[in-house]
Scaffold this motif. Structure first.
Motif, PDB file in Angstrom:
ATOM      1  N   GLN A  47       0.835  -1.209   0.000  1.00 57.71           N
ATOM      2  CA  GLN A  47       0.000   0.000   0.000  1.00 57.71           C
ATOM      3  C   GLN A  47       0.869   1.258   0.000  1.00 57.71           C
ATOM      4  N   ARG A  48       1.910   1.234   0.817  1.00 55.46           N
ATOM      5  CA  ARG A  48       2.802   2.393   0.924  1.00 55.46           C
ATOM      6  C   ARG A  48       3.479   2.681  -0.424  1.00 55.46           C
ATOM      7  N   GLU A  49       3.918   1.637  -1.127  1.00 58.99           N
ATOM      8  CA  GLU A  49       4.579   1.804  -2.430  1.00 58.99           C
ATOM      9  C   GLU A  49       3.674   2.505  -3.432  1.00 58.99           C
ATOM     10  N   VAL A  50       2.435   2.025  -3.574  1.00 59.52           N
ATOM     11  CA  VAL A  50       1.539   2.615  -4.572  1.00 59.52           C
ATOM     12  C   VAL A  50       1.113   4.027  -4.164  1.00 59.52           C
ATOM     13  N   LEU A  51       0.925   4.246  -2.870  1.00 61.55           N
ATOM     14  CA  LEU A  51       0.547   5.575  -2.402  1.00 61.55           C
ATOM     15  C   LEU A  51       1.667   6.580  -2.658  1.00 61.55           C
ATOM     16  N   LYS A  52       2.914   6.196  -2.361  1.00 55.30           N
ATOM     17  CA  LYS A  52       4.056   7.077  -2.617  1.00 55.30           C
ATOM     18  C   LYS A  52       4.211   7.352  -4.117  1.00 55.30           C
ATOM     19  N   ALA A  53       4.031   6.316  -4.930  1.00 54.49           N
ATOM     20  CA  ALA A  53       4.157   6.490  -6.379  1.00 54.49           C
ATOM     21  C   ALA A  53       3.093   7.456  -6.900  1.00 54.49           C
ATOM     22  N   ALA A  54       1.888   7.353  -6.341  1.00 53.19           N
ATOM     23  CA  ALA A  54       0.799   8.220  -6.807  1.00 53.19           C
ATOM     24  C   ALA A  54       0.966   9.654  -6.330  1.00 53.19           C
ATOM     25  N   PHE A  55       1.292   9.855  -5.039  1.00 54.51           N
ATOM     26  CA  PHE A  55       1.252  11.199  -4.484  1.00 54.51           C
ATOM     27  C   PHE A  55       2.598  11.894  -4.392  1.00 54.51           C
ATOM     28  N   TYR A  56       3.657  11.146  -4.232  1.00 55.90           N
ATOM     29  CA  TYR A  56       4.977  11.772  -4.148  1.00 55.90           C
ATOM     30  C   TYR A  56       5.636  11.848  -5.525  1.00 55.90           C
ATOM     31  N   ASP A  57       5.436  10.787  -6.328  1.00 53.73           N
ATOM     32  CA  ASP A  57       6.048  10.761  -7.657  1.00 53.73           C
ATOM     33  C   ASP A  57       5.110  11.283  -8.737  1.00 53.73           C
ATOM     34  N   GLY A  58       3.831  11.420  -8.395  1.00 51.68           N
ATOM     35  CA  GLY A  58       2.861  11.971  -9.342  1.00 51.68           C
ATOM     36  C   GLY A  58       2.508  11.035 -10.489  1.00 51.68           C
ATOM     37  N   LEU A  59       2.645   9.753 -10.290  1.00 48.91           N
ATOM     38  CA  LEU A  59       2.336   8.796 -11.349  1.00 48.91           C
ATOM     39  C   LEU A  59       0.837   8.512 -11.405  1.00 48.91           C
ATOM     40  N   SER A  60       0.358   8.249 -12.603  1.00 48.95           N
ATOM     41  CA  SER A  60      -1.045   7.856 -12.762  1.00 48.95           C
ATOM     42  C   SER A  60      -1.192   6.401 -12.341  1.00 48.95           C
ATOM     43  N   PRO A  87      -1.847  -5.535 -12.081  1.00 47.37           N
ATOM     44  CA  PRO A  87      -3.089  -5.174 -12.777  1.00 47.37           C
ATOM     45  C   PRO A  87      -3.584  -3.811 -12.259  1.00 47.37           C
ATOM     46  N   LEU A  88      -4.217  -3.055 -13.130  1.00 46.89           N
ATOM     47  CA  LEU A  88      -4.717  -1.726 -12.766  1.00 46.89           C
ATOM     48  C   LEU A  88      -5.679  -1.798 -11.585  1.00 46.89           C
ATOM     49  N   GLY A  89      -6.535  -2.783 -11.567  1.00 43.32           N
ATOM     50  CA  GLY A  89      -7.483  -2.940 -10.462  1.00 43.32           C
ATOM     51  C   GLY A  89      -6.787  -3.136  -9.125  1.00 43.32           C
ATOM     52  N   THR A  90      -5.671  -3.843  -9.129  1.00 42.02           N
ATOM     53  CA  THR A  90      -4.912  -4.067  -7.899  1.00 42.02           C
ATOM     54  C   THR A  90      -4.349  -2.754  -7.377  1.00 42.02           C
ATOM     55  N   VAL A  91      -3.833  -1.927  -8.281  1.00 41.21           N
ATOM     56  CA  VAL A  91      -3.291  -0.621  -7.880  1.00 41.21           C
ATOM     57  C   VAL A  91      -4.388   0.213  -7.238  1.00 41.21           C
ATOM     58  N   LYS A  92      -5.543   0.265  -7.889  1.00 41.46           N
ATOM     59  CA  LYS A  92      -6.649   1.062  -7.358  1.00 41.46           C
ATOM     60  C   LYS A  92      -7.116   0.524  -6.003  1.00 41.46           C
ATOM     61  N   SER A  93      -7.178  -0.773  -5.876  1.00 35.18           N
ATOM     62  CA  SER A  93      -7.595  -1.377  -4.600  1.00 35.18           C
ATOM     63  C   SER A  93      -6.617  -1.040  -3.483  1.00 35.18           C
ATOM     64  N   ARG A  94      -5.322  -1.135  -3.763  1.00 38.92           N
ATOM     65  CA  ARG A  94      -4.317  -0.832  -2.739  1.00 38.92           C
ATOM     66  C   ARG A  94      -4.391   0.631  -2.303  1.00 38.92           C
ATOM     67  N   ILE A  95      -4.613   1.524  -3.260  1.00 36.26           N
ATOM     68  CA  ILE A  95      -4.730   2.948  -2.906  1.00 36.26           C
ATOM     69  C   ILE A  95      -5.982   3.172  -2.065  1.00 36.26           C
ATOM     70  N   ARG A  96      -7.085   2.554  -2.454  1.00 40.68           N
ATOM     71  CA  ARG A  96      -8.337   2.703  -1.703  1.00 40.68           C
ATOM     72  C   ARG A  96      -8.184   2.158  -0.278  1.00 40.68           C
ATOM     73  N   LEU A  97      -7.551   0.994  -0.141  1.00 37.74           N
ATOM     74  CA  LEU A  97      -7.324   0.417   1.191  1.00 37.74           C
ATOM     75  C   LEU A  97      -6.402   1.303   2.032  1.00 37.74           C
ATOM     76  N   ALA A  98      -5.369   1.846   1.391  1.00 41.89           N
ATOM     77  CA  ALA A  98      -4.448   2.737   2.110  1.00 41.89           C
ATOM     78  C   ALA A  98      -5.203   3.959   2.621  1.00 41.89           C
ATOM     79  N   PHE A  99      -6.083   4.527   1.816  1.00 36.74           N
ATOM     80  CA  PHE A  99      -6.888   5.673   2.251  1.00 36.74           C
ATOM     81  C   PHE A  99      -7.766   5.296   3.435  1.00 36.74           C
ATOM     82  N   ARG A 100      -8.380   4.127   3.345  1.00 38.54           N
ATOM     83  CA  ARG A 100      -9.267   3.687   4.424  1.00 38.54           C
ATOM     84  C   ARG A 100      -8.486   3.567   5.744  1.00 38.54           C
ATOM     85  N   HIS A 101      -7.296   2.988   5.679  1.00 42.80           N
ATOM     86  CA  HIS A 101      -6.471   2.837   6.889  1.00 42.80           C
ATOM     87  C   HIS A 101      -6.024   4.203   7.418  1.00 42.80           C
ATOM     88  N   LEU A 102      -5.646   5.086   6.523  1.00 37.31           N
ATOM     89  CA  LEU A 102      -5.206   6.426   6.968  1.00 37.31           C
ATOM     90  C   LEU A 102      -6.365   7.206   7.579  1.00 37.31           C
TER      91      LEU A 102
END
Length: 191
Positions: free
Chosen positions: A137-150, A161-176
């Motif tokens: 979760q931390r990897e995808v969140l950092k890539a999205a918000f710190y590195d600015g990647l889509s 898979p794209l769905g996995t990336v979206k799920s990990r970001i959504r779960l990370a948000f929920r935990h935060l």
């Protein structure tokens, strides 16, 4: 070149394009007064019409190589330049001067001590919350918000898979959100 009075405007413009000053002088004699009159008929003052006529003929000298007789007559090309210069003058004059008191031109106020302290506290809590996420979760969140990647770029980067990336970001948000509280999380996170 000799007597240029028997040359037509297209021939004169071709000579001007080659840098022929006498051809330009002949063209100037034919058009300076006509351009000024054209501009004045459109409602421009004599002083402005003089300035515009000079600008037009300087443009003719500089850009004669751009004239294409297949597209327009020489007079049409010259008067189009004059019309555009008049429009430019009107636009310059009708554009409002910027107001130095406009809030957009004012610097942001310096944050108060309490605001700095609050921002530091929030940053500390966000960092702590990020540390408690799974590494995936931390990897995808950092890539999205710190590195600015889509999301697509993250999927390609981590071979996921794209769905996995979206799920990990959504779960990370929920935990935060759970970690930081709803109000604080809403200020820094959005789905």
């Amino acid at each position: 070149m000799g007597d240029l009075s028997n040359q037509n405007d297209t021939q004169l413009l071709a000579a001007v394009a080659r840098g022929d000053k006498s051809a330009f002088a002949e063209l100037f004699g034919r058009y300076a007064v006509r351009v000024k009159a054209f501009i004045m008929r459109a409602g421009t003052s004599q002083e402005d019409a003089d300035e515009i006529a000079q600008e037009v003929l300087v443009t003719v000298w500089r850009k004669a190589h751009q004239f294409d007789p297949a597209k327009a007559a020489a007079s049409t090309w010259i008067f189009a330049i004059a019309r555009n210069r008049r429009i430019d003058l009107i636009r310059r004059r009708t554009r409002p001067e910027p107001d130095p008191e406009d809030p957009l031109f004012q610097p942001d106020p310096e944050p108060t001590g309490a605001e700095v302290l609050t921002a530091q506290q929030v940053a500390t809590r966000v960092r702590a919350g990020m540390e408690r996420l799974t590494s995936d979760q931390r990897e995808v969140l950092k890539a999205a918000f710190y590195d600015g990647l889509s999301h697509g770029e993250i999927a390609a980067l981590f071979d996921l898979p794209l769905g996995t990336v979206k799920s990990r970001i959504r779960l990370a948000f929920r935990h935060l959100r759970a970690e930081l509280g709803e109000d604080m999380a809403d200020a820094f996170l959005d789905d």
